[in-house]
Design a protein around this motif. Sequence first.
Motif, PDB file in Angstrom:
ATOM      1  N   VAL A  13     -30.336 -21.966  22.611  1.00 33.19           N
ATOM      2  CA  VAL A  13     -31.462 -22.608  21.923  1.00 33.19           C
ATOM      3  C   VAL A  13     -32.135 -21.612  20.987  1.00 33.19           C
ATOM      4  CG1 VAL A  13     -33.764 -23.596  22.275  1.00 33.19           C
ATOM      5  CG2 VAL A  13     -31.851 -24.356  23.687  1.00 33.19           C
ATOM      6  N   ILE A  14     -32.335 -20.375  21.443  1.00 30.21           N
ATOM      7  CA  ILE A  14     -32.956 -19.351  20.603  1.00 30.21           C
ATOM      8  C   ILE A  14     -32.070 -19.051  19.398  1.00 30.21           C
ATOM      9  CG2 ILE A  14     -33.637 -16.912  20.514  1.00 30.21           C
ATOM     10  CD1 ILE A  14     -34.591 -17.277  23.440  1.00 30.21           C
ATOM     11  N   LEU A  15     -30.755 -18.971  19.611  1.00 29.45           N
ATOM     12  CA  LEU A  15     -29.826 -18.735  18.505  1.00 29.45           C
ATOM     13  C   LEU A  15     -29.907 -19.848  17.466  1.00 29.45           C
ATOM     14  CD1 LEU A  15     -27.480 -17.154  17.207  1.00 29.45           C
ATOM     15  CD2 LEU A  15     -25.940 -18.539  18.616  1.00 29.45           C
ATOM     16  N   ILE A  16     -29.919 -21.091  17.923  1.00 24.55           N
ATOM     17  CA  ILE A  16     -29.999 -22.236  17.003  1.00 24.55           C
ATOM     18  C   ILE A  16     -31.312 -22.214  16.236  1.00 24.55           C
ATOM     19  CG2 ILE A  16     -30.203 -24.756  16.914  1.00 24.55           C
ATOM     20  CD1 ILE A  16     -28.145 -24.787  19.264  1.00 24.55           C
ATOM     21  N   LEU A  17     -32.418 -21.919  16.917  1.00 22.40           N
ATOM     22  CA  LEU A  17     -33.718 -21.860  16.245  1.00 22.40           C
ATOM     23  C   LEU A  17     -33.776 -20.711  15.238  1.00 22.40           C
ATOM     24  CD1 LEU A  17     -36.130 -22.700  19.190  1.00 22.40           C
ATOM     25  CD2 LEU A  17     -35.574 -24.143  17.218  1.00 22.40           C
ATOM     26  N   ASP A  18     -33.173 -19.570  15.585  1.00 23.08           N
ATOM     27  CA  ASP A  18     -33.148 -18.444  14.651  1.00 23.08           C
ATOM     28  C   ASP A  18     -32.338 -18.789  13.404  1.00 23.08           C
ATOM     29  OD1 ASP A  18     -34.764 -16.811  16.148  1.00 23.08           O
ATOM     30  OD2 ASP A  18     -33.125 -15.680  17.066  1.00 23.08           O
ATOM     31  N   ILE A  19     -31.209 -19.447  13.568  1.00 21.73           N
ATOM     32  CA  ILE A  19     -30.401 -19.858  12.418  1.00 21.73           C
ATOM     33  C   ILE A  19     -31.183 -20.839  11.551  1.00 21.73           C
ATOM     34  CG2 ILE A  19     -28.330 -21.151  11.730  1.00 21.73           C
ATOM     35  CD1 ILE A  19     -26.952 -19.857  14.204  1.00 21.73           C
ATOM     36  N   TRP A  20     -31.862 -21.779  12.190  1.00 23.26           N
ATOM     37  CA  TRP A  20     -32.697 -22.743  11.461  1.00 23.26           C
ATOM     38  C   TRP A  20     -33.802 -22.021  10.686  1.00 23.26           C
ATOM     39  CZ3 TRP A  20     -37.876 -24.193  12.809  1.00 23.26           C
ATOM     40  CH2 TRP A  20     -38.376 -25.259  12.051  1.00 23.26           C
ATOM     41  N   ALA A  21     -34.434 -21.027  11.308  1.00 29.28           N
ATOM     42  CA  ALA A  21     -35.498 -20.271  10.640  1.00 29.28           C
ATOM     43  C   ALA A  21     -34.947 -19.511   9.438  1.00 29.28           C
ATOM     44  CB  ALA A  21     -36.151 -19.301  11.622  1.00 29.28           C
ATOM     45  N   ILE A  22     -33.782 -18.880   9.602  1.00 28.75           N
ATOM     46  CA  ILE A  22     -33.190 -18.119   8.501  1.00 28.75           C
ATOM     47  C   ILE A  22     -32.837 -19.039   7.331  1.00 28.75           C
ATOM     48  CG2 ILE A  22     -31.160 -16.774   7.824  1.00 28.75           C
ATOM     49  CD1 ILE A  22     -31.338 -15.501  10.667  1.00 28.75           C
ATOM     50  N   ILE A  23     -32.299 -20.203   7.623  1.00 26.99           N
ATOM     51  CA  ILE A  23     -31.998 -21.170   6.560  1.00 26.99           C
ATOM     52  C   ILE A  23     -33.270 -21.561   5.824  1.00 26.99           C
ATOM     53  CG2 ILE A  23     -31.244 -23.542   6.111  1.00 26.99           C
ATOM     54  CD1 ILE A  23     -29.157 -23.092   8.382  1.00 26.99           C
ATOM     55  N   ASN A  24     -34.341 -21.820   6.561  1.00 24.96           N
ATOM     56  CA  ASN A  24     -35.612 -22.176   5.924  1.00 24.96           C
ATOM     57  C   ASN A  24     -36.196 -21.027   5.116  1.00 24.96           C
ATOM     58  OD1 ASN A  24     -36.514 -24.970   6.587  1.00 24.96           O
ATOM     59  ND2 ASN A  24     -36.015 -24.271   8.634  1.00 24.96           N
ATOM     60  N   ILE A  25     -36.032 -19.819   5.601  1.00 26.71           N
ATOM     61  CA  ILE A  25     -36.526 -18.653   4.862  1.00 26.71           C
ATOM     62  C   ILE A  25     -35.778 -18.521   3.543  1.00 26.71           C
ATOM     63  CG2 ILE A  25     -36.610 -16.127   4.859  1.00 26.71           C
ATOM     64  CD1 ILE A  25     -37.044 -16.358   7.956  1.00 26.71           C
ATOM     65  N   VAL A  26     -34.455 -18.622   3.591  1.00 26.50           N
ATOM     66  CA  VAL A  26     -33.645 -18.466   2.384  1.00 26.50           C
ATOM     67  C   VAL A  26     -33.954 -19.565   1.365  1.00 26.50           C
ATOM     68  CG1 VAL A  26     -31.267 -18.531   1.521  1.00 26.50           C
ATOM     69  CG2 VAL A  26     -31.821 -17.198   3.556  1.00 26.50           C
ATOM     70  N   GLN A  27     -34.259 -20.760   1.826  1.00 29.28           N
ATOM     71  CA  GLN A  27     -34.544 -21.873   0.928  1.00 29.28           C
ATOM     72  C   GLN A  27     -35.992 -21.905   0.448  1.00 29.28           C
ATOM     73  OE1 GLN A  27     -33.363 -25.323   3.185  1.00 29.28           O
ATOM     74  NE2 GLN A  27     -31.212 -25.106   2.591  1.00 29.28           N
ATOM     75  N   SER A  28     -36.834 -21.015   0.946  1.00 28.04           N
ATOM     76  CA  SER A  28     -38.240 -21.022   0.552  1.00 28.04           C
ATOM     77  C   SER A  28     -38.390 -20.496  -0.877  1.00 28.04           C
ATOM     78  CB  SER A  28     -39.073 -20.173   1.510  1.00 28.04           C
ATOM     79  OG  SER A  28     -38.857 -18.801   1.279  1.00 28.04           O
ATOM     80  N   SER A  29     -39.575 -20.677  -1.416  1.00 33.95           N
ATOM     81  CA  SER A  29     -39.836 -20.242  -2.786  1.00 33.95           C
ATOM     82  C   SER A  29     -40.417 -18.831  -2.838  1.00 33.95           C
ATOM     83  CB  SER A  29     -40.793 -21.227  -3.454  1.00 33.95           C
ATOM     84  OG  SER A  29     -41.994 -21.323  -2.712  1.00 33.95           O
ATOM     85  N   SER A  30     -40.354 -18.089  -1.753  1.00 37.42           N
ATOM     86  CA  SER A  30     -40.852 -16.719  -1.715  1.00 37.42           C
ATOM     87  C   SER A  30     -39.964 -15.791  -2.536  1.00 37.42           C
ATOM     88  CB  SER A  30     -40.897 -16.217  -0.273  1.00 37.42           C
ATOM     89  OG  SER A  30     -41.804 -16.964   0.482  1.00 37.42           O
ATOM     90  N   SER A  31     -40.479 -14.593  -2.786  1.00 38.57           N
ATOM     91  CA  SER A  31     -39.686 -13.597  -3.513  1.00 38.57           C
ATOM     92  C   SER A  31     -38.517 -13.134  -2.654  1.00 38.57           C
ATOM     93  CB  SER A  31     -40.566 -12.400  -3.880  1.00 38.57           C
ATOM     94  OG  SER A  31     -40.924 -11.696  -2.703  1.00 38.57           O
ATOM     95  N   ASN A  32     -37.507 -12.584  -3.315  1.00 35.47           N
ATOM     96  CA  ASN A  32     -36.331 -12.121  -2.574  1.00 35.47           C
ATOM     97  C   ASN A  32     -36.676 -11.029  -1.581  1.00 35.47           C
ATOM     98  OD1 ASN A  32     -34.618 -13.920  -3.803  1.00 35.47           O
ATOM     99  ND2 ASN A  32     -34.006 -12.495  -5.411  1.00 35.47           N
ATOM    100  N   GLY A  33     -37.596 -10.150  -1.948  1.00 37.19           N
ATOM    101  CA  GLY A  33     -38.012  -9.079  -1.043  1.00 37.19           C
ATOM    102  C   GLY A  33     -38.646  -9.629   0.230  1.00 37.19           C
ATOM    103  N   ALA A  34     -39.512 -10.623   0.059  1.00 44.40           N
ATOM    104  CA  ALA A  34     -40.156 -11.236   1.222  1.00 44.40           C
ATOM    105  C   ALA A  34     -39.128 -11.948   2.097  1.00 44.40           C
ATOM    106  CB  ALA A  34     -41.238 -12.213   0.765  1.00 44.40           C
ATOM    107  N   LYS A  35     -38.171 -12.611   1.464  1.00 47.47           N
ATOM    108  CA  LYS A  35     -37.122 -13.293   2.227  1.00 47.47           C
ATOM    109  C   LYS A  35     -36.327 -12.306   3.073  1.00 47.47           C
ATOM    110  CE  LYS A  35     -36.377 -17.030  -1.082  1.00 47.47           C
ATOM    111  NZ  LYS A  35     -35.402 -17.688  -1.952  1.00 47.47           N
ATOM    112  N   VAL A  36     -35.958 -11.169   2.468  1.00 51.41           N
ATOM    113  CA  VAL A  36     -35.191 -10.157   3.198  1.00 51.41           C
ATOM    114  C   VAL A  36     -35.987  -9.647   4.391  1.00 51.41           C
ATOM    115  CG1 VAL A  36     -34.241  -7.820   3.039  1.00 51.41           C
ATOM    116  CG2 VAL A  36     -33.787  -9.469   1.231  1.00 51.41           C
ATOM    117  N   LEU A  37     -37.266  -9.373   4.191  1.00 53.96           N
ATOM    118  CA  LEU A  37     -38.098  -8.877   5.294  1.00 53.96           C
ATOM    119  C   LEU A  37     -38.223  -9.905   6.418  1.00 53.96           C
ATOM    120  CD1 LEU A  37     -40.917  -7.006   3.341  1.00 53.96           C
ATOM    121  CD2 LEU A  37     -39.020  -6.017   4.633  1.00 53.96           C
TER     122      LEU A  37
END
Length: 63
Positions: A13-37
């Motif tokens: 469950v934690i793995l699935i939630l982490d993958i979901w979070a990473i997908i949402n981070i990458v798709q966000s409108s934040s700067s690339n630096g913020a996404k990497v962090l």
Amino acid sequence: MDVNFGGGILGLVILILDIWAIINIVQSSSSNGAKVLWVLLVLLLPVVGLIIWFFAGPRGRAA
């Protein structure tokens, strides 16, 4: 039933939630630096990073 069964399900469950979070981070409108962090935080601290991202992470989709 195996004693570690619950821990395995929790880990999955934690793995699935982490993958979901990473997908949402990458798709966000934040700067690339913020996404990497944010991605590094979620990867290095899977549970704590997920909780912090959920409350304070970047929101919104890229246009």
